[in-house]
Design an enzyme around this catalytic site. Structure first.
Site, PDB file in Angstrom:
ATOM      1  NE  ARG A 210      -3.851   2.131   2.287  1.00  0.00           N
ATOM      2  CZ  ARG A 210      -4.092   2.976   3.288  1.00  0.00           C
ATOM      3  NH1 ARG A 210      -3.443   2.853   4.436  1.00  0.00           N
ATOM      4  NH2 ARG A 210      -4.992   3.930   3.156  1.00  0.00           N
TER       5      ARG A 210
ATOM      6  CG  HIS B 127      -1.211   5.522  -0.274  1.00  0.00           C
ATOM      7  ND1 HIS B 127      -1.872   5.977   0.849  1.00  0.00           N
ATOM      8  CD2 HIS B 127      -2.111   4.732  -0.919  1.00  0.00           C
ATOM      9  CE1 HIS B 127      -3.107   5.485   0.880  1.00  0.00           C
ATOM     10  NE2 HIS B 127      -3.271   4.717  -0.180  1.00  0.00           N
ATOM     11  CG  ASP B 128       6.466   6.977  -3.480  1.00  0.00           C
ATOM     12  OD1 ASP B 128       6.396   8.215  -3.319  1.00  0.00           O
ATOM     13  OD2 ASP B 128       7.475   6.414  -3.942  1.00  0.00           O
TER      14      ASP B 128
ATOM     15  CB  VAL C 128       1.340  11.605  -4.080  1.00  0.00           C
ATOM     16  CG1 VAL C 128       1.473  13.073  -3.693  1.00  0.00           C
ATOM     17  CG2 VAL C 128       0.042  11.012  -3.542  1.00  0.00           C
TER      18      VAL C 128
ATOM     19  N   GLY D 230       4.224  10.820  -8.676  1.00  0.00           N
ATOM     20  CA  GLY D 230       4.944   9.680  -9.248  1.00  0.00           C
ATOM     21  C   GLY D 230       5.708   8.901  -8.182  1.00  0.00           C
TER      22      GLY D 230
ATOM     23  CG  ASP E 229       8.253  11.321  -5.943  1.00  0.00           C
ATOM     24  OD1 ASP E 229       7.589  10.657  -5.105  1.00  0.00           O
ATOM     25  OD2 ASP E 229       8.002  12.514  -6.200  1.00  0.00           O
TER      26      ASP E 229
ATOM     27  CG  ASN F 266      -0.967   8.858   2.973  1.00  0.00           C
ATOM     28  OD1 ASN F 266      -1.394   7.789   2.532  1.00  0.00           O
ATOM     29  ND2 ASN F 266      -0.301   9.724   2.229  1.00  0.00           N
TER      30      ASN F 266
ATOM     31  CB  THR G 160      -6.379 -10.544  -1.847  1.00  0.00           C
ATOM     32  OG1 THR G 160      -6.340 -11.874  -1.371  1.00  0.00           O
ATOM     33  CG2 THR G 160      -4.973 -10.201  -2.309  1.00  0.00           C
TER      34      THR G 160
ATOM     35  CG  ASP H 275      -9.791 -12.080   1.483  1.00  0.00           C
ATOM     36  OD1 ASP H 275     -10.932 -12.545   1.703  1.00  0.00           O
ATOM     37  OD2 ASP H 275      -8.899 -12.716   0.895  1.00  0.00           O
TER      38      ASP H 275
ATOM     39  CB  THR I 192      -7.553 -16.277   2.430  1.00  0.00           C
ATOM     40  OG1 THR I 192      -7.892 -15.587   1.205  1.00  0.00           O
ATOM     41  CG2 THR I 192      -8.177 -17.650   2.421  1.00  0.00           C
TER      42      THR I 192
ATOM     43  CG  ASP J 213      -6.564 -15.775  -1.733  1.00  0.00           C
ATOM     44  OD1 ASP J 213      -7.123 -14.653  -1.716  1.00  0.00           O
ATOM     45  OD2 ASP J 213      -6.692 -16.591  -0.809  1.00  0.00           O
TER      46      ASP J 213
END
Ligand code: HEM
Ligand code: NAG
Ligand code: NAG
Length: 314
Positions: free
Chosen positions: A60, A64-65, A68, A70, A72, A90, A190, A233, A236, A241
């Site tokens: 994640r 999130h990088d 925003v 690109g 970077d 965030n 997942t 999820d 699992t 998956d």
């Protein structure tokens, strides 16, 4: 006689500094830091042995990088109240910084000043996916680190869990990603956990939800606020998956944005396909991750190789 690898390395870095728009390449560090991938893998193995969820958290963090400015490393910057870390999606939510710090320290010990924080984050996202049972892919590398972050861009570009399908499609389109790629990348849900405040609207108010699933989630989540955690999820949560898509067919998407992918709209058919064909999901996910990782990287002489991922070099 062939020139020693470190000379190749210095020459390559020097030549690349003149290229304004260099492409990312999977062999970028082969001469300058050949042990990079092994170091990151060892760090991720250790981190996941300690806490399995961290694989999800780093996947994640990379997303999130990239969304925003690109991919970077901007999300990693501490910017005292004006950093991306403090943006609404965030704040009190993204995690994994300690693992990036530990891996960066191991990399600096062997290849000082060579590998960007942005590239380390990209590899941890791949390794987190793979070590939790997902697909693998070769990560294109050569990103450099930004010298600025943007809280405002983070608030504008990161999708909220209340988003409907047209909002989701629009936010991914802004990054050059198609609706199908958005649907594949959402399969990252997942794995990992979410705070109650991100789904209480759905489990208390929505009609397009499996009543038993809503009742189950309400047991540990009051109708407003609250940071209690639940797996995204329901089947699992620790395994990468295709159960995420089967959940959507059963109206067991945790966020409104999850269920929006299967609610009578344009992505229904692809959700059905992924639910029935996990191999197709795995291969489309890997391709879409490479494409997401290519969002506006800094290359050549742009940006810098940060020494400490939290701060711009002095
Ligand atoms: C499609 C739009 C998306 C929305 C609205 C969304 C929203 C969210 C929210 C609200 C959370 C829970 C955060 C918390 O409660 O602290 C979350 C968790 C997560 N998201 Fe997404 N997300 C989206 C797409 C993605 C994508 C594209 C990826 C990666 C490719 C991703 C990977 C994850 C992972 C792995 C977690 C669990 C993190 C953990 O356990 O630390 N998400 N997402
Ligand atoms: C981030 O969350 C904390 C704790 O809820 C809060 O005190 C702070 O004001 C939030 N920061 C921003 C910028 O919203
Ligand atoms: C989706 O959400 C946006 C923003 O909240 C809203 O303006 C738009 O009307 C919604 N679209 C549909 C089809 O519901």
């Amino acid at each position: 006689m062939a020139a020693p690898a470190f000379l190749h390395c210095l020459l390559a870095i020097w030549l690349l500094s003149f290229a304004a728009h260099a492409q990312l390449t999977t062999d970028f560090y082969d001469d300058c830091c050949p042990s990079l991938e092994a170091i990151v893998r060892a760090g991720m193995n250790k981190a996941i042995r300690n806490e399995r969820r961290i694989g999800a958290s780093l996947l994640r963090l990379f997303f999130h990088d990239c969304f925003v400015q690109g991919c970077d490393g901007s999300v990693l910057l501490d910017a005292g109240g004006d950093g991306e870390k403090e943006a609404v999606p965030n704040n009190m939510s993204i995690r994994g910084f300690g693992v990036i710090d530990a891996i960066k320290a191991s990399v600096e010990a062997v290849c000082p000043g060579v590998v960007s924080c942005a590239d380390i984050l990209a590899i941890t996202a791949r390794d987190g996916t793979f070590l939790l049972g997902g697909p693998t892919w070769r990560v294109p590398l050569g990103r450099r680190d930004s010298t600025k972050a943007s809280k405002d861009l983070a608030d504008m570009n990161l999708p909220p869990p209340t988003a409907n399908l047209s909002t989701l499609i629009g936010l991914f389109d802004r990054q050059g990603l198609s609706p199908a790629e958005m649907t594949a990348l959402s399969g990252a849900h997942t794995i990992g956990l979410a705070q109650c405040l991100n789904f209480n609207g759905r489990i208390y108010k929505d009609a397009n939800i499996d009543p038993a699933f809503a009742a189950l989630r309400r047991q540990t989540c009051p109708s407003s606020g609250n940071d209690n955690l639940a797996p995204i999820d329901v089947q699992t949560p620790g395994a990468f998956d295709a159960a995420y898509y089967r959940n959507l067919l059963a109206k067991r998407g945790l966020f409104q944005s999850d269920q929006a992918l299967f609610n009578g709209g344009s992505e229904d058919a692809l959700v059905r396909q992924y639910s029935a064909n996990p191999a197709l999901f795995r291969s489309d996910f890997a391709k879409a991750m490479i494409k997401m990782g290519n969002i506006h990287p800094l290359t050549g002489s742009a940006g810098e190789i940060r020494k400490n991922c939290h701060v711009v070099n002095s």
